[in-house]
Design a protein around this motif. Structure first.
Motif, PDB file in Angstrom:
ATOM      1  N   ALA A  52      16.574  22.863  -6.420  1.00 23.92           N
ATOM      2  CA  ALA A  52      15.446  23.324  -7.228  1.00 23.92           C
ATOM      3  C   ALA A  52      14.364  22.244  -7.283  1.00 23.92           C
ATOM      4  CB  ALA A  52      15.927  23.680  -8.630  1.00 23.92           C
ATOM      5  N   GLY A  53      13.136  22.589  -6.884  1.00 27.54           N
ATOM      6  CA  GLY A  53      12.010  21.662  -6.926  1.00 27.54           C
ATOM      7  C   GLY A  53      11.921  20.690  -5.780  1.00 27.54           C
ATOM      8  N   THR A  54      12.804  20.782  -4.786  1.00 25.67           N
ATOM      9  CA  THR A  54      12.779  19.849  -3.654  1.00 25.67           C
ATOM     10  C   THR A  54      12.112  20.416  -2.413  1.00 25.67           C
ATOM     11  OG1 THR A  54      14.954  20.576  -2.860  1.00 25.67           O
ATOM     12  CG2 THR A  54      14.898  18.763  -4.463  1.00 25.67           C
ATOM     13  N   HIS A  55      11.929  21.721  -2.337  1.00 20.74           N
ATOM     14  CA  HIS A  55      11.359  22.374  -1.146  1.00 20.74           C
ATOM     15  C   HIS A  55      12.161  21.989   0.098  1.00 20.74           C
ATOM     16  CE1 HIS A  55       7.555  24.323  -2.520  1.00 20.74           C
ATOM     17  NE2 HIS A  55       7.747  23.493  -3.545  1.00 20.74           N
ATOM     18  N   ALA A  56      13.486  21.976  -0.018  1.00 27.33           N
ATOM     19  CA  ALA A  56      14.341  21.557   1.095  1.00 27.33           C
ATOM     20  C   ALA A  56      14.201  22.478   2.290  1.00 27.33           C
ATOM     21  CB  ALA A  56      15.798  21.502   0.640  1.00 27.33           C
ATOM     22  N   THR A  57      13.958  23.758   2.071  1.00 27.24           N
ATOM     23  CA  THR A  57      13.788  24.711   3.168  1.00 27.24           C
ATOM     24  C   THR A  57      12.363  25.253   3.243  1.00 27.24           C
ATOM     25  OG1 THR A  57      14.532  26.514   1.726  1.00 27.24           O
ATOM     26  CG2 THR A  57      16.212  25.393   3.052  1.00 27.24           C
ATOM     27  N   GLY A  58      11.449  24.651   2.498  1.00 27.67           N
ATOM     28  CA  GLY A  58      10.073  25.123   2.490  1.00 27.67           C
ATOM     29  C   GLY A  58       9.175  24.284   3.380  1.00 27.67           C
ATOM     30  N   SER A  59       7.962  24.075   2.925  1.00 31.87           N
ATOM     31  CA  SER A  59       6.972  23.341   3.704  1.00 31.87           C
ATOM     32  C   SER A  59       7.350  21.866   3.783  1.00 31.87           C
ATOM     33  CB  SER A  59       5.590  23.493   3.068  1.00 31.87           C
ATOM     34  OG  SER A  59       4.650  22.637   3.671  1.00 31.87           O
ATOM     35  N   ALA A  60       7.353  21.323   4.987  1.00 36.09           N
ATOM     36  CA  ALA A  60       7.663  19.898   5.156  1.00 36.09           C
ATOM     37  C   ALA A  60       6.586  19.025   4.523  1.00 36.09           C
ATOM     38  CB  ALA A  60       7.813  19.568   6.645  1.00 36.09           C
ATOM     39  N   ARG A  61       5.344  19.467   4.569  1.00 28.38           N
ATOM     40  CA  ARG A  61       4.258  18.703   3.961  1.00 28.38           C
ATOM     41  C   ARG A  61       4.433  18.630   2.454  1.00 28.38           C
ATOM     42  NH1 ARG A  61      -2.159  20.359   4.533  1.00 28.38           N
ATOM     43  NH2 ARG A  61      -3.006  18.687   3.214  1.00 28.38           N
ATOM     44  N   THR A  62       4.777  19.749   1.825  1.00 29.67           N
ATOM     45  CA  THR A  62       5.010  19.743   0.382  1.00 29.67           C
ATOM     46  C   THR A  62       6.228  18.899   0.022  1.00 29.67           C
ATOM     47  OG1 THR A  62       4.074  21.968   0.272  1.00 29.67           O
ATOM     48  CG2 THR A  62       5.340  21.214  -1.635  1.00 29.67           C
ATOM     49  N   ARG A  63       7.251  18.953   0.853  1.00 32.57           N
ATOM     50  CA  ARG A  63       8.462  18.181   0.583  1.00 32.57           C
ATOM     51  C   ARG A  63       8.180  16.679   0.634  1.00 32.57           C
ATOM     52  NH1 ARG A  63      11.220  20.694   3.802  1.00 32.57           N
ATOM     53  NH2 ARG A  63      11.203  19.373   5.652  1.00 32.57           N
ATOM     54  N   ARG A  64       7.396  16.247   1.609  1.00 32.78           N
ATOM     55  CA  ARG A  64       7.051  14.824   1.678  1.00 32.78           C
ATOM     56  C   ARG A  64       6.185  14.410   0.499  1.00 32.78           C
ATOM     57  NH1 ARG A  64       6.499  16.153   7.255  1.00 32.78           N
ATOM     58  NH2 ARG A  64       4.259  16.484   6.939  1.00 32.78           N
ATOM     59  N   SER A  65       5.295  15.288   0.068  1.00 32.11           N
ATOM     60  CA  SER A  65       4.448  14.961  -1.071  1.00 32.11           C
ATOM     61  C   SER A  65       5.261  14.819  -2.350  1.00 32.11           C
ATOM     62  CB  SER A  65       3.377  16.050  -1.244  1.00 32.11           C
ATOM     63  OG  SER A  65       2.570  15.791  -2.369  1.00 32.11           O
ATOM     64  N   ILE A  66       6.257  15.680  -2.531  1.00 32.57           N
ATOM     65  CA  ILE A  66       7.102  15.604  -3.725  1.00 32.57           C
ATOM     66  C   ILE A  66       7.947  14.331  -3.708  1.00 32.57           C
ATOM     67  CG2 ILE A  66       9.049  16.686  -4.912  1.00 32.57           C
ATOM     68  CD1 ILE A  66       7.912  19.378  -4.148  1.00 32.57           C
ATOM     69  N   ASN A  67       8.464  13.964  -2.552  1.00 29.73           N
ATOM     70  CA  ASN A  67       9.291  12.767  -2.463  1.00 29.73           C
ATOM     71  C   ASN A  67       8.486  11.483  -2.636  1.00 29.73           C
ATOM     72  OD1 ASN A  67      11.669  14.227  -1.994  1.00 29.73           O
ATOM     73  ND2 ASN A  67      11.286  14.309   0.205  1.00 29.73           N
ATOM     74  N   ALA A  68       7.180  11.561  -2.411  1.00 30.12           N
ATOM     75  CA  ALA A  68       6.337  10.369  -2.569  1.00 30.12           C
ATOM     76  C   ALA A  68       5.947  10.113  -4.016  1.00 30.12           C
ATOM     77  CB  ALA A  68       5.077  10.508  -1.718  1.00 30.12           C
ATOM     78  N   ARG A  69       6.219  11.041  -4.900  1.00 31.32           N
ATOM     79  CA  ARG A  69       5.862  10.847  -6.304  1.00 31.32           C
ATOM     80  C   ARG A  69       6.737   9.767  -6.933  1.00 31.32           C
ATOM     81  NH1 ARG A  69       5.510  17.206  -8.285  1.00 31.32           N
ATOM     82  NH2 ARG A  69       3.691  17.769  -7.004  1.00 31.32           N
ATOM     83  N   PRO A  70       6.178   8.987  -7.841  1.00 35.04           N
ATOM     84  CA  PRO A  70       6.996   7.967  -8.507  1.00 35.04           C
ATOM     85  C   PRO A  70       8.029   8.613  -9.418  1.00 35.04           C
ATOM     86  CG  PRO A  70       4.806   8.067  -9.480  1.00 35.04           C
ATOM     87  CD  PRO A  70       4.766   8.951  -8.271  1.00 35.04           C
ATOM     88  N   SER A  71       9.148   7.908  -9.584  1.00 33.96           N
ATOM     89  CA  SER A  71      10.233   8.449 -10.412  1.00 33.96           C
ATOM     90  C   SER A  71       9.902   8.376 -11.899  1.00 33.96           C
ATOM     91  CB  SER A  71      11.527   7.679 -10.122  1.00 33.96           C
ATOM     92  OG  SER A  71      11.332   6.284 -10.339  1.00 33.96           O
ATOM     93  N   GLY A  72       9.110   7.398 -12.305  1.00 31.14           N
ATOM     94  CA  GLY A  72       8.777   7.242 -13.712  1.00 31.14           C
ATOM     95  C   GLY A  72       7.591   8.104 -14.115  1.00 31.14           C
ATOM     96  N   PRO A  73       7.137   7.948 -15.340  1.00 32.04           N
ATOM     97  CA  PRO A  73       5.973   8.726 -15.797  1.00 32.04           C
ATOM     98  C   PRO A  73       4.703   8.289 -15.083  1.00 32.04           C
ATOM     99  CG  PRO A  73       6.611   7.107 -17.446  1.00 32.04           C
ATOM    100  CD  PRO A  73       7.690   7.096 -16.416  1.00 32.04           C
ATOM    101  N   PHE A  74       3.803   9.218 -14.917  1.00 32.03           N
ATOM    102  CA  PHE A  74       2.542   8.929 -14.245  1.00 32.03           C
ATOM    103  C   PHE A  74       1.668   8.054 -15.141  1.00 32.03           C
ATOM    104  CE2 PHE A  74       2.215  12.702 -11.078  1.00 32.03           C
ATOM    105  CZ  PHE A  74       3.409  12.295 -10.532  1.00 32.03           C
ATOM    106  N   GLY A  75       0.891   7.204 -14.517  1.00 31.23           N
ATOM    107  CA  GLY A  75      -0.071   6.379 -15.231  1.00 31.23           C
ATOM    108  C   GLY A  75      -1.334   6.239 -14.410  1.00 31.23           C
ATOM    109  N   GLU A  76      -2.362   5.691 -14.977  1.00 28.02           N
ATOM    110  CA  GLU A  76      -3.608   5.511 -14.275  1.00 28.02           C
ATOM    111  C   GLU A  76      -4.314   4.267 -14.800  1.00 28.02           C
ATOM    112  OE1 GLU A  76      -6.222   8.748 -14.885  1.00 28.02           O
ATOM    113  OE2 GLU A  76      -6.163   8.654 -17.066  1.00 28.02           O
ATOM    114  N   VAL A  77      -5.113   3.666 -13.944  1.00 32.56           N
ATOM    115  CA  VAL A  77      -5.888   2.487 -14.329  1.00 32.56           C
ATOM    116  C   VAL A  77      -7.148   2.958 -15.030  1.00 32.56           C
ATOM    117  CG1 VAL A  77      -7.044   0.418 -13.496  1.00 32.56           C
ATOM    118  CG2 VAL A  77      -4.960   1.219 -12.373  1.00 32.56           C
TER     119      VAL A  77
END
Length: 504
Positions: A52-77
């Motif tokens: 669930a939420g991994t796109h393991a069988t979906g779009s490879a582009r979306t899957r790479r984008s999800i895996n590139a997200r940081p594990s912690g909470p998002f922040g910004e400068v």
């Protein structure tokens, strides 16, 4: 099964059947005894829960984008002033343009956005993005956008929410300009594309006093604002333009090349007008004031608000500043001049510098040379007094129109062992064939290849808007210019003993 799903992060997309097969293979390698697996339906339900939420069988582009997200909470400068933090990126624009000779191609969009105001300070369209284009963005960001013929009077800065009168008293350049903020970047965040990490772009940032901050590799979340901005350009502008191709091939229409397409200069003009008329006046959800959280400000409104506390300092650019932003190289000045990619540049002003040490020990006595990849007609050499010497190509008179490195490299491929004059003639013939178009089969059976026409079309598309004036029709060397001989009038012999007052 979790291990099998994790292995699909960078792999091609596969089906659930493959994941189940890979799960069985992992079990066979890890367990010494056989493991009784549940039924096929149970394995499918287990996969739905674990994937669930991994796109393991979906779009490879979306899957790479999800895996590139940081594990912690998002922040910004945080950025509280215009130009304090800016982001730059390049992406293909999903629009076909009509280049010369009927070539239809997609172009690349390179843009820079200000984090504090969400203003698109500059956006450039090119067939292929080069380091000079990224440097041009810096110049356009600190230069006011002049009003162009055909634009509505409502796009003037004097008609907008920007404090035009107060700014005009500081910067006279803002008298007849469009409603786009002029922002000098302090820190620029970019990815590791070769255009942005190149020596030329770094040198341009140093010249303007801007800090360049490369993001982490394969981490688009470090510059999420420009990523989202480029996506908004596709949804708010590109899909309304004739020749829109869609983001993927399954969204592309049929026979788009045969339809009515804009040329590159026309599409650039439309994009500039859209940025001023739509983007800068559109309320942005990320521009909310804590004292009025229910109201979303537009980029121009936010800029006008921050201007009250941050102030404005004009940074005008001259022609020499433009030369400073061009790509540089270090070479020796020989007796014949300067040779770059089998091209010879020479000028009488180089005479005192030939075979001399430049005084720059870090570069082993070589001379600093700046060149424009879209116009090889001239180069600029910095002398010992920090002045620029314009040096023209010796065989410029052989080609009637300016062209760039792309056409020259193609001509070198066609004449691999030819002289400089032969390559120049080949480049001129390439542009001439592509401009003339296909001729009748009986007269000219050899039609220029598609690659030749594409090179010529890209060359003319990028040479049409160069800010430097066109070179003279002939080089500064008089002995090499093609001039018509005047009529020769013979003179009689002088007789010193003859009477000068005697009539002949």
């Amino acid at each position: 099964m979790q291990q099998a799903i994790a292995e699909t992060a960078d792999a091609s997309s596969r089906t659930i059947g493959f994941i189940i097969w890979r799960t069985k293979a992992i079990l066979a390698d890890c367990e010494s005894t056989a493991v009784e697996l549940p039924s096929r339906a149970t394995l499918y339900r287990l996969f739905d829960k674990l994937a669930a939420g991994t796109h393991a069988t979906g779009s490879a582009r979306t899957r790479r984008s999800i895996n590139a997200r940081p594990s912690g909470p998002f922040g910004e400068v945080p950025a509280s002033a215009p130009g304090e933090l800016m982001q730059i990126d390049s992406t293909p624009l999903d629009v076909l343009v009509r280049l010369d000779d009927g070539i239809a191609e997609k172009v690349e969009l390179t843009a820079m956005v200000d984090i504090a105001t969400r203003s698109i300070t500059a956006a450039v369209l090119r067939p292929t993005t080069k380091a000079a284009d990224a440097s041009a963005l810096l110049a356009r960001s600190v230069t006011p956008e002049a009003m162009r013929p055909g634009w509505s009077e409502a796009l003037r800065m004097s008609r907008s929410v920007l404090p035009h009168r107060r700014l005009l008293s500081i910067d006279e350049r803002l008298e007849h300009v469009a409603a786009r903020p002029v922002i000098v970047p302090e820190t620029i965040v970019c990815d590791h594309g070769k255009v942005f990490v190149s020596h030329n772009f770094r040198a341009s940032c140093r010249y303007l006093g801007s800090n360049l901050q490369p993001a982490h590799k394969a981490t688009p979340t470090d510059k999420g604002t420009i990523e989202k901005t480029l996506g908004s350009v596709a949804t708010l502008f590109a899909q309304f333009v004739a020749g829109y191709t869609g983001s993927t091939t399954d969204r592309r229409g049929r026979r788009l090349e045969d339809g009515r397409l804009w040329s590159l200069p026309e599409l650039q003009n439309l994009l500039d007008e859209w940025v001023i008329a739509c983007w800068q006046t559109r309320p942005h959800d990320g521009l909310r004031d804590p004292e009025a959280p229910t109201r979303a400000f537009s980029p121009n409104e936010k800029y006008a608000t921050l201007l009250e506390s941050c102030g404005y300092i004009p940074a005008p650019l001259s022609g020499e500043d433009y030369v400073e932003l061009l790509p540089e190289r270090w070479q020796a000045i020989n007796s014949y001049g300067i040779r770059i990619k089998r091209r010879t540049y020479d000028s009488p002003e180089l005479t005192p510098l030939r075979r001399q040490h430049s005084g720059v020990a870090a570069k082993k006595g070589l001379w600093e040379i700046h060149h424009d990849p879209y116009d090889i007609s001239r180069i600029w050499v910095r002398d010992r007094r920090n002045r620029w010497i314009t040096v023209f190509w010796k065989h410029l008179h052989r080609v009637g129109v300016p062209f760039g490195e792309l056409a020259w490299d193609r001509a070198c491929e066609q004449v691999p062992s030819g002289t400089e004059e032969q390559i120049a003639d080949a480049a001129a013939a390439l542009l001439r064939r592509a401009h003339d178009g296909p001729a009748e089969q009986k007269d000219h059976p050899a039609r220029p290849s598609r690659r030749d026409r594409r090179v010529a079309a890209r060359t003319r598309a990028t040479a049409a808007d160069r800010p430097i004036p066109e070179p003279p029709a002939e080089p500064p060397h008089g002995d090499e210019a093609d001039t018509d001989l005047a009529e020769v009038i013979p003179l009689g012999l002088f007789d010193p003993l003859a009477n000068p007052w005697k009539r002949p």
